[in-house]
Design an enzyme around this catalytic site. Sequence first.
Site, PDB file in Angstrom:
ATOM      1  N   HIS A  20      37.788  50.906  42.524  1.00  0.00           N
ATOM      2  CA  HIS A  20      35.988  51.149  41.036  1.00  0.00           C
ATOM      3  C   HIS A  20      34.736  52.105  41.261  1.00  0.00           C
ATOM      4  O   HIS A  20      34.910  51.866  43.082  1.00  0.00           O
ATOM      5  CB  HIS A  20      36.440  49.710  40.128  1.00  0.00           C
ATOM      6  CG  HIS A  20      35.513  48.460  40.825  1.00  0.00           C
ATOM      7  ND1 HIS A  20      34.825  48.650  41.692  1.00  0.00           N
ATOM      8  CD2 HIS A  20      36.696  47.995  41.557  1.00  0.00           C
ATOM      9  CE1 HIS A  20      34.442  47.685  42.577  1.00  0.00           C
ATOM     10  NE2 HIS A  20      35.169  46.849  42.513  1.00  0.00           N
ATOM     11  N   HIS A  23      33.129  50.381  44.873  1.00  0.00           N
ATOM     12  CA  HIS A  23      34.093  51.212  46.163  1.00  0.00           C
ATOM     13  C   HIS A  23      33.402  52.631  46.285  1.00  0.00           C
ATOM     14  O   HIS A  23      33.693  52.336  47.854  1.00  0.00           O
ATOM     15  CB  HIS A  23      35.729  51.193  45.902  1.00  0.00           C
ATOM     16  CG  HIS A  23      35.725  50.042  45.941  1.00  0.00           C
ATOM     17  ND1 HIS A  23      36.886  49.421  44.659  1.00  0.00           N
ATOM     18  CD2 HIS A  23      35.875  48.190  46.445  1.00  0.00           C
ATOM     19  CE1 HIS A  23      37.477  48.393  44.373  1.00  0.00           C
ATOM     20  NE2 HIS A  23      36.538  47.697  45.765  1.00  0.00           N
ATOM     21  N   CYS A 129      37.914  29.117  47.483  1.00  0.00           N
ATOM     22  CA  CYS A 129      37.104  29.583  45.736  1.00  0.00           C
ATOM     23  C   CYS A 129      38.380  31.129  47.108  1.00  0.00           C
ATOM     24  O   CYS A 129      38.542  31.723  47.899  1.00  0.00           O
ATOM     25  CB  CYS A 129      36.227  30.716  46.055  1.00  0.00           C
ATOM     26  SG  CYS A 129      36.331  32.276  44.630  1.00  0.00           S
ATOM     27  N   CYS A 132      37.000  34.150  46.865  1.00  0.00           N
ATOM     28  CA  CYS A 132      36.215  35.146  47.932  1.00  0.00           C
ATOM     29  C   CYS A 132      37.025  35.023  49.417  1.00  0.00           C
ATOM     30  O   CYS A 132      36.295  35.267  50.524  1.00  0.00           O
ATOM     31  CB  CYS A 132      35.214  34.293  48.022  1.00  0.00           C
ATOM     32  SG  CYS A 132      34.053  34.178  46.977  1.00  0.00           S
ATOM     33  N   CYS A 146      32.411  29.032  41.282  1.00  0.00           N
ATOM     34  CA  CYS A 146      32.130  30.020  42.744  1.00  0.00           C
ATOM     35  C   CYS A 146      31.047  31.038  41.975  1.00  0.00           C
ATOM     36  O   CYS A 146      31.096  31.454  41.064  1.00  0.00           O
ATOM     37  CB  CYS A 146      33.401  30.920  42.594  1.00  0.00           C
ATOM     38  SG  CYS A 146      32.905  32.038  43.553  1.00  0.00           S
ATOM     39  N   HIS A 149      33.042  34.615  41.169  1.00  0.00           N
ATOM     40  CA  HIS A 149      34.198  34.690  40.806  1.00  0.00           C
ATOM     41  C   HIS A 149      33.625  33.845  39.309  1.00  0.00           C
ATOM     42  O   HIS A 149      34.624  34.368  38.330  1.00  0.00           O
ATOM     43  CB  HIS A 149      34.977  34.101  41.065  1.00  0.00           C
ATOM     44  CG  HIS A 149      35.599  35.432  42.326  1.00  0.00           C
ATOM     45  ND1 HIS A 149      34.583  35.180  43.721  1.00  0.00           N
ATOM     46  CD2 HIS A 149      36.042  36.359  42.743  1.00  0.00           C
ATOM     47  CE1 HIS A 149      35.559  36.322  44.431  1.00  0.00           C
ATOM     48  NE2 HIS A 149      36.174  37.094  43.698  1.00  0.00           N
ATOM     49  N   LYS A 303      30.077  43.707  34.358  1.00  0.00           N
ATOM     50  CA  LYS A 303      30.559  43.085  35.483  1.00  0.00           C
ATOM     51  C   LYS A 303      32.191  44.289  35.554  1.00  0.00           C
ATOM     52  O   LYS A 303      32.559  43.996  34.771  1.00  0.00           O
ATOM     53  CB  LYS A 303      30.369  41.623  36.025  1.00  0.00           C
ATOM     54  CG  LYS A 303      30.377  41.789  37.842  1.00  0.00           C
ATOM     55  CD  LYS A 303      30.320  39.733  37.912  1.00  0.00           C
ATOM     56  CE  LYS A 303      30.488  39.965  39.598  1.00  0.00           C
ATOM     57  NZ  LYS A 303      30.471  38.388  39.501  1.00  0.00           N
ATOM     58  N   LYS A 306      37.592  41.687  38.686  1.00  0.00           N
ATOM     59  CA  LYS A 306      39.040  42.008  39.563  1.00  0.00           C
ATOM     60  C   LYS A 306      39.674  43.074  39.630  1.00  0.00           C
ATOM     61  O   LYS A 306      39.853  44.001  40.974  1.00  0.00           O
ATOM     62  CB  LYS A 306      39.494  40.623  40.203  1.00  0.00           C
ATOM     63  CG  LYS A 306      38.351  39.238  40.979  1.00  0.00           C
ATOM     64  CD  LYS A 306      39.025  38.503  41.091  1.00  0.00           C
ATOM     65  CE  LYS A 306      39.395  37.579  40.532  1.00  0.00           C
ATOM     66  NZ  LYS A 306      39.974  36.067  40.569  1.00  0.00           N
TER      67      LYS A 306
HETATM   68 ZN   LIG Z   1      34.540  33.499  44.735  1.00  0.00          ZN
END
Ligand SMILES: [Zn+2]
Length: 518
Positions: A20, A23, A129, A132, A146, A149, A303, A306
């Site tokens: 995305h 990156h 997590c 992570c 988290c 996340h 945001k 993922k």
């Molecule tokens: Zn996390």
Amino acid sequence: MTNERVYLSTTIPYVNARAHLGHALELVQADVLARHHRLAGDQVRSQTGTDDNSLKNVLAAEAEGVAVAALVDRNASAFAALRDPLSLSFDDFIRTGSDPRHRPGVERLWYACAASGDLYRKRYEGLYCVGCEQFYRPAELPDGLCPEHGTRPERVAEENWFFRLSRYAGQLHDLISSGRLRIEPAARRNEVLGFIAGGLEDFSASRSTARARGWGIPVPGDPDQVIYVWWDALGNYITAPGYGTGGEDYERWWNGADRRIHLVGKGVLRFHAVYWPAILLSAGEPLPTDILVHDYLTIGGSKISKSGAVAGNETADPVELVSRYGTDAVRWWLLREVPRVGDADFTAARLTARANDDLANGLGNLVSRVVTLVHRYRQGKAPRPGERPATAAGGRALAAACDRAPERIAAALAAFDFRAATAAVWDIVDEANRYVERAEPWLLARAERDGDASAGRLLDESLALLVGACRELAITLAPFLPCLAGRIRTALDGSAGQLPAAEPVFPRLETSSAGAVV
Ligand SMILES: [Zn+2]
């Protein structure tokens, strides 16, 4: 010419989904630094790649019902294929799952730390997590979730290998506070120093093979455990130049480099500024010299998820954005609008507005205008600069903007400040546009026609100054927008005796009233 040997790396994203715009930000920033250092006469090795061994890849493959290797292959190829659309110039691309240089290097790193007495087995229970790939202390989890996340970590209890991080707190503090390990911006350096001051606990450096679904690099001599994916992934910075496979590249590009620069996002700072240097200290290898930290992008106020999906009509797919708006417009938004500190919000409307204001109106009009003036008044032959540069009518300010730009760009990029660097380029554009208005070449041409020879000389001088400024723009802009810089170079190429006919170097992007490109 600085003539340093510079090793530059991006982080290697896990490939549970396609790339995305976040990156793309890091890849483009790294590319600008690589091109800038090459232009300065430095020897450069720039590197990117993918983290194939993450448990997240396993979970994504399970969710899709495909084999892990197939999912990783597909997504890793998509990351590598960002090279052309984004005009990237990286020298090496490492895939941790399939590159034969990687595993021997990770194993060598493991043996080296074991030989220093820094690896030991311990039973551990904690909150983990998967997003992570790290354990959290309860105090680090607001509402038990988290912080990255917003998900609830799982309780994990197992016997693992631990790395003696606690042993390196003092050394890390000294290295970072003295600037021998430089972290930019300063707010991020202070964050790391604060984390170290809070006390460093040993971290778990392996996982049970069962919980990793058999995916990853086995711990040497302990096949029931795989090496912690962060250990594995961080190792890429030295395994790619051949830490585990020998050859001259490791001596040349890691041990022997003047600068070893890591670009990282704020979310993985702790791994790069604490874990990684500690592993290298334990293994007796040189540390990075610079860690440059960027913040995050949001897309249309949300945001990036993922999976790379975003809310609303906006897309976060860099390839799609490039196919709609072109490489220059996408790179320019990332470099010109994303601040050094603080998150930036992307929308297609902002990208178009920025490209039209700067690249079409500011820069594109300038180049077309200068080429048109040279054709209209000098038959396309760009006058050579005189003995005295045109200092009248604001010429001095334009000459100064050109003279100062390289130094200002170098200083800004050393501070990891792309906005300040592009501002130095833009001073040339602004001064040149102002100069055209003040010098009024059309009035000089009329006076020349009426027999005023001094007006003719002034016209030559002002056109020479403008052509020189546009050529300087093609040079200074090259690390940021290599495609557009190439078109400006072509537009100002007088090697055939005259300049080519004026053509727009950056056509306006069309927008509908709703702000979307039609
Ligand atoms: Zn996390």
